[in-house]
Write an enzyme that holds these catalytic residues in place. Sequence first.
Site, mmCIF file in Angstrom:
data_model
loop_
_atom_site.group_PDB
_atom_site.id
_atom_site.type_symbol
_atom_site.label_atom_id
_atom_site.label_comp_id
_atom_site.label_asym_id
_atom_site.label_seq_id
_atom_site.Cartn_x
_atom_site.Cartn_y
_atom_site.Cartn_z
ATOM 1 N N CYS A 215 9.695 -55.125 -0.775
ATOM 2 C CA CYS A 215 8.687 -55.980 -0.125
ATOM 3 C C CYS A 215 8.488 -57.285 -0.895
ATOM 4 C CB CYS A 215 7.363 -55.227 0.031
ATOM 5 S SG CYS A 215 6.209 -55.388 -1.351
ATOM 6 N N ASP B 14 -5.563 -44.749 20.365
ATOM 7 C CA ASP B 14 -6.349 -43.535 20.351
ATOM 8 C C ASP B 14 -7.458 -43.724 21.387
ATOM 9 O OD1 ASP B 14 -7.952 -41.482 17.761
ATOM 10 O OD2 ASP B 14 -7.467 -41.127 19.873
ATOM 11 N N CYS C 279 6.617 -57.160 -4.288
ATOM 12 C CA CYS C 279 7.375 -56.614 -5.424
ATOM 13 C C CYS C 279 8.527 -57.512 -5.844
ATOM 14 C CB CYS C 279 7.917 -55.231 -5.063
ATOM 15 S SG CYS C 279 6.599 -54.026 -4.865
ATOM 16 N N HIS D 214 2.576 -54.235 0.519
ATOM 17 C CA HIS D 214 3.328 -53.261 -0.278
ATOM 18 C C HIS D 214 3.099 -51.836 0.218
ATOM 19 C CE1 HIS D 214 5.127 -50.886 -3.321
ATOM 20 N NE2 HIS D 214 3.990 -50.202 -3.372
ATOM 21 N N ASP E 176 -0.237 -41.224 11.705
ATOM 22 C CA ASP E 176 -0.956 -42.493 11.490
ATOM 23 C C ASP E 176 -2.035 -42.236 10.449
ATOM 24 O OD1 ASP E 176 -3.036 -41.246 13.572
ATOM 25 O OD2 ASP E 176 -4.000 -42.941 12.552
ATOM 26 N N CYS F 2 11.099 -51.290 -4.588
ATOM 27 C CA CYS F 2 10.530 -51.699 -3.290
ATOM 28 C C CYS F 2 11.056 -53.073 -2.877
ATOM 29 C CB CYS F 2 9.006 -51.755 -3.398
ATOM 30 S SG CYS F 2 8.205 -52.325 -1.883
#
Length: 378
Positions: free
Chosen positions: A312, A97, A315, A341, A272, A310
Amino acid sequence: MTYDPATLGQFTITATDGAARRGSLVTAHGVVQTPIFMPVGTQGSVKALAPDDLDAAGAQIILGNTYHLYLRPGDDLLARKGGLHRFASWNKPILTDSGGFQVFSLKDIRKLSEDGVEFRSHHDGSKHFFSPEKVMSIQNNIGSDIMMVLDECVAYGADYDYTAKSLELTTRWARRCRQAHPRHKNGQLLFGINQGGFFKDLRERSLAQLAEIDFDGFAIGGLSVGESIPEMYDMLHHIAPLMPRDTPRYLMGVGTPLDILEGISAGVDMFDCVLPTRNARNGTLYTSQGKVNIRRAEYREDDSPLDPLCPCYACRTFSKAYLRHLYVAQELLSYRLNSLHNITFFLTLARQAREAIEQGRFAALKAHYQDVFAPAKD
Ligand SMILES: CO[C@@H]1O[C@H](CNc2nc3cc4c(=O)[nH]c(N)nc4cc3[nH]2)[C@H]2OC(C)(C)O[C@@H]12
Ligand SMILES: [Zn+2]
Protein backbone atom coordinates in the site's frame (compact mmCIF):
# COMPACT_ATOMS: atom_id res chain seq x y z
CA MET A 1 -25.05 -0.93 -15.85
CA THR A 2 -25.11 -3.74 -18.40
CA TYR A 3 -25.42 -7.33 -17.19
CA ASP A 4 -26.61 -10.63 -18.66
CA PRO A 5 -29.86 -11.63 -16.91
CA ALA A 6 -29.07 -15.24 -17.76
CA THR A 7 -25.96 -15.32 -15.54
CA LEU A 8 -26.98 -12.73 -12.89
CA GLY A 9 -26.65 -14.23 -9.40
CA GLN A 10 -24.75 -17.29 -10.62
CA PHE A 11 -22.40 -18.60 -7.87
CA THR A 12 -19.72 -20.96 -9.08
CA ILE A 13 -17.38 -22.92 -6.80
CA THR A 14 -14.07 -23.44 -8.60
CA ALA A 15 -12.08 -25.11 -5.80
CA THR A 16 -12.47 -26.45 -2.27
CA ASP A 17 -9.98 -27.19 0.50
CA GLY A 18 -11.74 -28.97 3.35
CA ALA A 19 -14.93 -26.97 3.93
CA ALA A 20 -13.31 -23.80 2.55
CA ARG A 21 -14.65 -22.75 -0.90
CA ARG A 22 -13.15 -20.69 -3.68
CA GLY A 23 -15.90 -19.21 -5.80
CA SER A 24 -17.27 -16.32 -7.83
CA LEU A 25 -20.61 -14.49 -7.72
CA VAL A 26 -22.05 -12.64 -10.74
CA THR A 27 -23.58 -9.28 -9.85
CA ALA A 28 -24.93 -6.50 -12.06
CA HIS A 29 -21.77 -4.45 -11.44
CA GLY A 30 -19.26 -7.24 -11.92
CA VAL A 31 -18.10 -10.65 -10.77
CA VAL A 32 -17.04 -10.95 -7.12
CA GLN A 33 -14.25 -13.43 -6.34
CA THR A 34 -14.80 -15.27 -3.01
CA PRO A 35 -13.82 -15.61 -0.19
CA ILE A 36 -14.18 -11.85 -0.02
CA PHE A 37 -13.81 -9.08 2.55
CA MET A 38 -16.21 -6.14 2.04
CA PRO A 39 -15.09 -2.71 3.34
CA VAL A 40 -17.89 -0.97 5.24
CA GLY A 41 -19.09 2.34 3.76
CA THR A 42 -22.11 2.88 6.03
CA GLN A 43 -23.08 6.35 4.75
CA GLY A 44 -21.87 5.85 1.19
CA SER A 45 -18.19 6.26 1.89
CA VAL A 46 -15.55 3.97 3.37
CA LYS A 47 -14.34 6.46 5.97
CA ALA A 48 -11.29 8.48 4.83
CA LEU A 49 -10.91 6.57 1.56
CA ALA A 50 -11.90 7.51 -2.02
CA PRO A 51 -12.91 5.02 -4.74
CA ASP A 52 -9.45 5.10 -6.31
CA ASP A 53 -7.90 4.25 -2.91
CA LEU A 54 -10.29 1.29 -2.66
CA ASP A 55 -9.44 0.21 -6.22
CA ALA A 56 -5.72 0.38 -5.39
CA ALA A 57 -6.32 -1.70 -2.25
CA GLY A 58 -8.11 -4.39 -4.30
CA ALA A 59 -11.67 -3.82 -3.07
CA GLN A 60 -14.23 -5.64 -5.20
CA ILE A 61 -17.44 -4.75 -3.31
CA ILE A 62 -18.33 -2.35 -0.50
CA LEU A 63 -21.17 -2.15 2.03
CA GLY A 64 -23.75 0.61 2.48
CA ASN A 65 -26.49 0.77 5.09
CA THR A 66 -30.20 1.19 4.49
CA TYR A 67 -30.88 2.79 7.88
CA HIS A 68 -28.17 5.43 7.56
CA LEU A 69 -28.70 6.23 3.85
CA TYR A 70 -32.48 6.46 4.33
CA LEU A 71 -32.00 9.06 7.07
CA ARG A 72 -29.20 10.90 5.25
CA PRO A 73 -29.05 11.86 2.34
CA GLY A 74 -32.40 10.05 1.82
CA ASP A 75 -33.15 7.18 -0.54
CA ASP A 76 -35.44 9.47 -2.57
CA LEU A 77 -32.50 11.81 -3.23
CA LEU A 78 -30.32 8.82 -4.14
CA ALA A 79 -32.97 7.67 -6.63
CA ARG A 80 -33.03 11.14 -8.20
CA LYS A 81 -29.22 11.02 -8.50
CA GLY A 82 -29.32 7.69 -10.34
CA GLY A 83 -28.55 5.52 -7.31
CA LEU A 84 -25.62 5.19 -4.90
CA HIS A 85 -23.13 3.90 -7.50
CA ARG A 86 -23.40 7.10 -9.54
CA PHE A 87 -23.77 9.40 -6.50
CA ALA A 88 -20.59 8.02 -4.88
CA SER A 89 -18.76 7.34 -8.17
CA TRP A 90 -18.28 3.71 -7.17
CA ASN A 91 -18.92 1.52 -10.23
CA LYS A 92 -18.25 -1.89 -8.64
CA PRO A 93 -20.72 -3.97 -6.58
CA ILE A 94 -22.44 -2.64 -3.45
CA LEU A 95 -24.19 -4.69 -0.75
CA THR A 96 -26.64 -2.89 1.54
CA ASP A 97 -27.53 -4.17 4.98
CA SER A 98 -31.26 -3.80 5.63
CA GLY A 99 -31.05 -1.70 8.76
CA GLY A 100 -32.36 -4.56 10.92
CA PHE A 101 -29.22 -4.58 13.02
CA GLN A 102 -28.87 -0.81 13.24
CA VAL A 103 -32.48 -0.29 14.33
CA PHE A 104 -32.18 -3.08 16.90
CA SER A 105 -28.94 -1.52 18.14
CA LEU A 106 -30.92 1.64 18.93
CA LYS A 107 -32.35 -0.29 21.91
CA ASP A 108 -34.84 1.92 23.69
CA ILE A 109 -35.91 4.11 20.78
CA ARG A 110 -37.81 1.49 18.80
CA LYS A 111 -41.13 -0.41 18.86
CA LEU A 112 -41.49 -3.84 17.23
CA SER A 113 -44.74 -5.15 15.69
CA GLU A 114 -45.82 -7.79 13.16
CA ASP A 115 -45.81 -5.17 10.46
CA GLY A 116 -42.33 -3.84 11.10
CA VAL A 117 -40.36 -1.65 13.47
CA GLU A 118 -40.93 1.94 14.54
CA PHE A 119 -37.80 3.82 15.55
CA ARG A 120 -36.47 7.30 16.16
CA SER A 121 -33.65 8.82 14.13
CA HIS A 122 -30.36 9.04 16.03
CA HIS A 123 -29.87 12.40 14.26
CA ASP A 124 -32.95 14.37 15.33
CA GLY A 125 -35.25 11.97 17.18
CA SER A 126 -37.83 12.02 14.38
CA LYS A 127 -40.11 8.96 14.19
CA HIS A 128 -39.83 6.45 11.29
CA PHE A 129 -41.22 3.04 10.40
CA PHE A 130 -39.46 0.18 8.56
CA SER A 131 -41.63 -2.60 7.16
CA PRO A 132 -40.18 -5.35 4.97
CA GLU A 133 -41.73 -3.63 1.97
CA LYS A 134 -40.23 -0.27 2.97
CA VAL A 135 -36.66 -1.57 3.28
CA MET A 136 -36.99 -3.27 -0.11
CA SER A 137 -38.13 0.03 -1.63
CA ILE A 138 -35.23 1.89 0.00
CA GLN A 139 -32.65 -0.63 -1.26
CA ASN A 140 -34.26 -0.45 -4.70
CA ASN A 141 -33.76 3.33 -4.66
CA ILE A 142 -30.17 2.91 -3.47
CA GLY A 143 -29.65 0.47 -6.34
CA SER A 144 -27.40 -1.93 -4.41
CA ASP A 145 -26.36 -5.14 -6.17
CA ILE A 146 -27.07 -7.28 -3.11
CA MET A 147 -30.01 -6.44 -0.81
CA MET A 148 -30.61 -7.90 2.66
CA VAL A 149 -34.02 -8.76 4.09
CA LEU A 150 -35.38 -6.95 7.15
CA ASP A 151 -34.72 -9.16 10.15
CA GLU A 152 -34.66 -8.99 13.93
CA CYS A 153 -31.13 -9.45 15.26
CA VAL A 154 -31.95 -10.72 18.77
CA ALA A 155 -29.71 -9.42 21.51
CA TYR A 156 -26.99 -11.65 22.96
CA GLY A 157 -28.50 -13.52 25.91
CA ALA A 158 -32.10 -13.50 24.58
CA ASP A 159 -34.00 -16.50 26.03
CA TYR A 160 -35.21 -19.53 24.05
CA ASP A 161 -38.89 -18.50 23.84
CA TYR A 162 -38.16 -14.96 22.70
CA THR A 163 -35.61 -16.20 20.16
CA ALA A 164 -38.03 -18.84 18.81
CA LYS A 165 -40.82 -16.28 18.33
CA SER A 166 -38.38 -13.78 16.79
CA LEU A 167 -37.08 -16.17 14.14
CA GLU A 168 -40.66 -16.87 13.01
CA LEU A 169 -41.21 -13.13 12.59
CA THR A 170 -37.92 -12.81 10.71
CA THR A 171 -39.04 -15.60 8.36
CA ARG A 172 -42.44 -13.93 7.75
CA TRP A 173 -40.59 -10.67 7.03
CA ALA A 174 -38.21 -12.53 4.69
CA ARG A 175 -41.18 -13.86 2.69
CA ARG A 176 -42.65 -10.34 2.49
CA CYS A 177 -39.31 -8.97 1.27
CA ARG A 178 -39.20 -11.60 -1.46
CA GLN A 179 -42.76 -10.78 -2.51
CA ALA A 180 -42.08 -7.03 -2.46
CA HIS A 181 -39.00 -7.30 -4.67
CA PRO A 182 -39.42 -9.87 -7.46
CA ARG A 183 -36.38 -12.02 -8.29
CA HIS A 184 -33.58 -9.93 -9.88
CA LYS A 185 -35.79 -6.87 -10.38
CA ASN A 186 -33.53 -3.91 -11.30
CA GLY A 187 -30.58 -6.35 -11.47
CA GLN A 188 -30.57 -6.72 -7.68
CA LEU A 189 -29.85 -9.93 -5.73
CA LEU A 190 -31.55 -10.66 -2.40
CA PHE A 191 -30.08 -12.59 0.56
CA GLY A 192 -31.98 -14.15 3.46
CA ILE A 193 -30.61 -13.86 7.01
CA ASN A 194 -30.41 -16.83 9.39
CA GLN A 195 -31.31 -16.08 13.01
CA GLY A 196 -32.00 -18.28 16.06
CA GLY A 197 -29.55 -16.80 18.55
CA PHE A 198 -27.27 -19.36 20.22
CA PHE A 199 -29.77 -22.25 20.10
CA LYS A 200 -28.73 -24.81 17.48
CA ASP A 201 -32.23 -26.22 16.94
CA LEU A 202 -33.61 -22.72 16.38
CA ARG A 203 -30.80 -21.90 13.94
CA GLU A 204 -31.67 -25.06 11.98
CA ARG A 205 -35.40 -24.16 12.07
CA SER A 206 -34.65 -20.66 10.74
CA LEU A 207 -32.45 -22.09 8.00
CA ALA A 208 -35.03 -24.69 6.93
CA GLN A 209 -37.70 -21.98 6.63
CA LEU A 210 -35.45 -19.59 4.67
CA ALA A 211 -34.20 -22.34 2.35
CA GLU A 212 -37.77 -22.66 1.04
CA ILE A 213 -37.69 -19.04 -0.15
CA ASP A 214 -35.95 -18.20 -3.42
CA PHE A 215 -32.86 -16.27 -2.25
CA ASP A 216 -29.62 -15.63 -4.14
CA GLY A 217 -27.58 -16.17 -0.94
CA PHE A 218 -27.87 -16.65 2.79
CA ALA A 219 -26.33 -14.65 5.64
CA ILE A 220 -25.64 -15.69 9.20
CA GLY A 221 -27.05 -12.90 11.39
CA GLY A 222 -27.12 -12.58 15.14
CA LEU A 223 -23.41 -13.24 15.66
CA SER A 224 -20.67 -10.80 16.63
CA VAL A 225 -23.18 -9.29 19.04
CA GLY A 226 -21.06 -9.48 22.19
CA GLU A 227 -20.71 -13.28 22.56
CA SER A 228 -17.35 -14.90 23.33
CA ILE A 229 -15.14 -16.12 20.47
CA PRO A 230 -15.71 -19.82 21.36
CA GLU A 231 -19.51 -19.24 21.33
CA MET A 232 -19.30 -17.55 17.93
CA TYR A 233 -17.03 -20.26 16.46
CA ASP A 234 -19.18 -23.05 17.89
CA MET A 235 -22.35 -21.70 16.23
CA LEU A 236 -20.48 -20.80 13.05
CA HIS A 237 -19.16 -24.34 12.59
CA HIS A 238 -22.59 -25.75 13.36
CA ILE A 239 -24.68 -23.72 10.95
CA ALA A 240 -22.37 -22.85 8.00
CA PRO A 241 -22.09 -26.44 6.69
CA LEU A 242 -25.90 -26.77 6.86
CA MET A 243 -26.46 -23.72 4.64
CA PRO A 244 -27.22 -24.32 0.94
CA ARG A 245 -23.99 -25.34 -0.81
CA ASP A 246 -24.58 -23.71 -4.18
CA THR A 247 -25.31 -20.15 -3.01
CA PRO A 248 -23.00 -17.71 -1.17
CA ARG A 249 -22.74 -17.77 2.63
CA TYR A 250 -22.24 -14.36 4.27
CA LEU A 251 -21.21 -13.92 7.93
CA MET A 252 -22.42 -10.43 8.91
CA GLY A 253 -20.17 -8.11 10.86
CA VAL A 254 -17.19 -10.45 11.13
CA GLY A 255 -14.47 -9.78 11.96
CA THR A 256 -10.83 -9.89 13.00
CA PRO A 257 -8.30 -11.54 10.64
CA LEU A 258 -8.50 -14.79 12.66
CA ASP A 259 -12.33 -14.69 12.75
CA ILE A 260 -12.40 -14.34 8.95
CA LEU A 261 -10.01 -17.28 8.47
CA GLU A 262 -12.10 -19.34 10.93
CA GLY A 263 -15.23 -18.45 8.97
CA ILE A 264 -13.62 -19.45 5.67
CA SER A 265 -12.54 -22.78 7.21
CA ALA A 266 -16.21 -23.36 8.15
CA GLY A 267 -17.34 -22.71 4.55
CA VAL A 268 -18.28 -19.02 4.66
CA ASP A 269 -17.67 -16.95 1.51
CA MET A 270 -18.35 -13.28 2.41
CA PHE A 271 -17.40 -11.05 5.34
CA ASP A 272 -17.72 -7.40 6.40
CA CYS A 273 -16.47 -5.56 9.46
CA VAL A 274 -15.83 -1.99 10.60
CA LEU A 275 -12.64 -3.14 12.35
CA PRO A 276 -10.03 -2.14 9.72
CA THR A 277 -11.33 1.41 9.31
CA ARG A 278 -12.43 1.90 12.92
CA ASN A 279 -9.12 0.64 14.37
CA ALA A 280 -7.17 2.67 11.81
CA ARG A 281 -8.64 5.76 13.43
CA ASN A 282 -7.45 4.71 16.86
CA GLY A 283 -3.98 3.73 15.66
CA THR A 284 -4.36 -0.06 15.80
CA LEU A 285 -2.80 -1.37 12.60
CA TYR A 286 -2.80 -4.94 11.25
CA THR A 287 0.47 -6.07 9.67
CA SER A 288 2.09 -9.28 8.41
CA GLN A 289 4.05 -9.30 11.71
CA GLY A 290 0.97 -8.80 13.90
CA LYS A 291 -0.85 -5.82 15.40
CA VAL A 292 1.00 -2.50 15.72
CA ASN A 293 -0.22 0.31 17.99
CA ILE A 294 1.38 3.12 16.04
CA ARG A 295 1.06 5.59 18.92
CA ARG A 296 3.65 3.69 21.02
CA ALA A 297 6.80 5.67 21.90
CA GLU A 298 8.99 2.87 20.54
CA TYR A 299 8.14 4.03 16.98
CA ARG A 300 9.13 7.65 17.60
CA GLU A 301 12.40 7.35 15.64
CA ASP A 302 11.61 4.17 13.71
CA ASP A 303 12.56 4.72 10.05
CA SER A 304 11.23 1.34 8.89
CA PRO A 305 7.97 0.99 6.92
CA LEU A 306 4.87 -0.07 8.84
CA ASP A 307 4.78 -3.40 6.97
CA PRO A 308 7.64 -4.33 4.59
CA LEU A 309 5.41 -6.92 2.88
CA CYS A 310 2.52 -4.51 2.25
CA PRO A 311 2.10 -2.95 -1.21
CA CYS A 312 0.00 0.00 0.00
CA TYR A 313 0.95 3.66 -0.54
CA ALA A 314 1.41 4.24 3.23
CA CYS A 315 3.94 1.40 3.56
CA ARG A 316 5.76 2.28 0.34
CA THR A 317 6.10 5.99 1.14
CA PHE A 318 6.33 6.67 4.89
CA SER A 319 8.13 5.46 8.03
CA LYS A 320 6.54 4.27 11.26
CA ALA A 321 7.99 7.43 12.85
CA TYR A 322 6.03 9.64 10.45
CA LEU A 323 2.81 7.61 10.84
CA ARG A 324 3.19 7.85 14.61
CA HIS A 325 3.76 11.63 14.38
CA LEU A 326 0.62 12.08 12.26
CA TYR A 327 -1.42 10.10 14.79
CA VAL A 328 -0.08 11.94 17.84
CA ALA A 329 -0.49 15.32 16.09
CA GLN A 330 -4.07 14.28 15.15
CA GLU A 331 -3.39 15.08 11.51
CA LEU A 332 -6.26 14.06 9.19
CA LEU A 333 -3.69 12.35 6.96
CA SER A 334 -3.31 9.79 9.78
CA TYR A 335 -6.90 8.59 9.21
CA ARG A 336 -6.31 8.28 5.48
CA LEU A 337 -2.98 6.44 5.58
CA ASN A 338 -3.91 4.12 8.48
CA SER A 339 -7.27 3.27 6.86
CA LEU A 340 -5.62 2.66 3.49
CA HIS A 341 -3.16 0.29 5.10
CA ASN A 342 -5.70 -1.66 7.21
CA ILE A 343 -8.13 -2.06 4.31
CA THR A 344 -5.26 -3.25 2.11
CA PHE A 345 -4.30 -5.77 4.82
CA PHE A 346 -7.83 -7.25 5.07
CA LEU A 347 -8.22 -7.41 1.29
CA THR A 348 -4.78 -9.00 0.93
CA LEU A 349 -5.75 -11.59 3.56
CA ALA A 350 -8.85 -12.48 1.51
CA ARG A 351 -6.75 -12.73 -1.67
CA GLN A 352 -4.22 -14.98 0.10
CA ALA A 353 -7.11 -17.17 1.27
CA ARG A 354 -8.43 -17.49 -2.30
CA GLU A 355 -4.97 -18.51 -3.54
CA ALA A 356 -4.42 -20.93 -0.62
CA ILE A 357 -7.72 -22.72 -1.29
CA GLU A 358 -6.82 -23.04 -4.99
CA GLN A 359 -3.48 -24.60 -3.98
CA GLY A 360 -4.84 -26.81 -1.19
CA ARG A 361 -2.84 -25.08 1.55
CA PHE A 362 -5.54 -23.11 3.39
CA ALA A 363 -4.90 -24.86 6.73
CA ALA A 364 -1.26 -23.76 6.59
CA LEU A 365 -2.26 -20.14 5.88
CA LYS A 366 -4.67 -20.18 8.82
CA ALA A 367 -2.01 -21.67 11.12
CA HIS A 368 0.49 -19.03 9.99
CA TYR A 369 -1.81 -16.16 10.92
CA GLN A 370 -2.79 -17.82 14.19
CA ASP A 371 0.91 -17.54 15.04
CA VAL A 372 1.17 -13.95 13.77
CA PHE A 373 -1.86 -12.76 15.77
CA ALA A 374 -1.46 -15.04 18.79
CA PRO A 375 -2.19 -13.06 21.99
CA ALA A 376 1.11 -11.58 23.22
CA LYS A 377 2.75 -14.16 25.48
CA ASP A 378 3.48 -12.15 28.60
C1 LIG B 1 -18.00 -6.34 16.87
O1 LIG B 1 -18.18 -5.18 16.08
C2 LIG B 1 -19.36 -4.47 16.38
O2 LIG B 1 -20.50 -5.29 16.09
C3 LIG B 1 -20.93 -5.05 14.76
C4 LIG B 1 -20.51 -6.24 13.94
N1 LIG B 1 -21.42 -7.31 14.24
C5 LIG B 1 -22.53 -7.49 13.55
N2 LIG B 1 -23.41 -8.47 13.83
C6 LIG B 1 -24.45 -8.33 12.96
C7 LIG B 1 -25.66 -9.01 12.86
C8 LIG B 1 -26.60 -8.59 11.90
C9 LIG B 1 -27.90 -9.21 11.79
O3 LIG B 1 -28.25 -10.15 12.54
N3 LIG B 1 -28.77 -8.74 10.87
C10 LIG B 1 -28.43 -7.70 10.03
N4 LIG B 1 -29.35 -7.28 9.13
N5 LIG B 1 -27.23 -7.11 10.07
C11 LIG B 1 -26.30 -7.52 11.01
C12 LIG B 1 -25.05 -6.85 11.12
C13 LIG B 1 -24.14 -7.23 12.10
N6 LIG B 1 -22.91 -6.73 12.48
C14 LIG B 1 -20.29 -3.79 14.29
O4 LIG B 1 -21.37 -2.85 14.17
C15 LIG B 1 -21.17 -1.79 15.10
C16 LIG B 1 -20.71 -0.60 14.28
C17 LIG B 1 -22.45 -1.59 15.89
O5 LIG B 1 -20.11 -2.21 15.99
C18 LIG B 1 -19.44 -3.31 15.42
ZN1 LIG C 1 0.40 -1.00 4.06
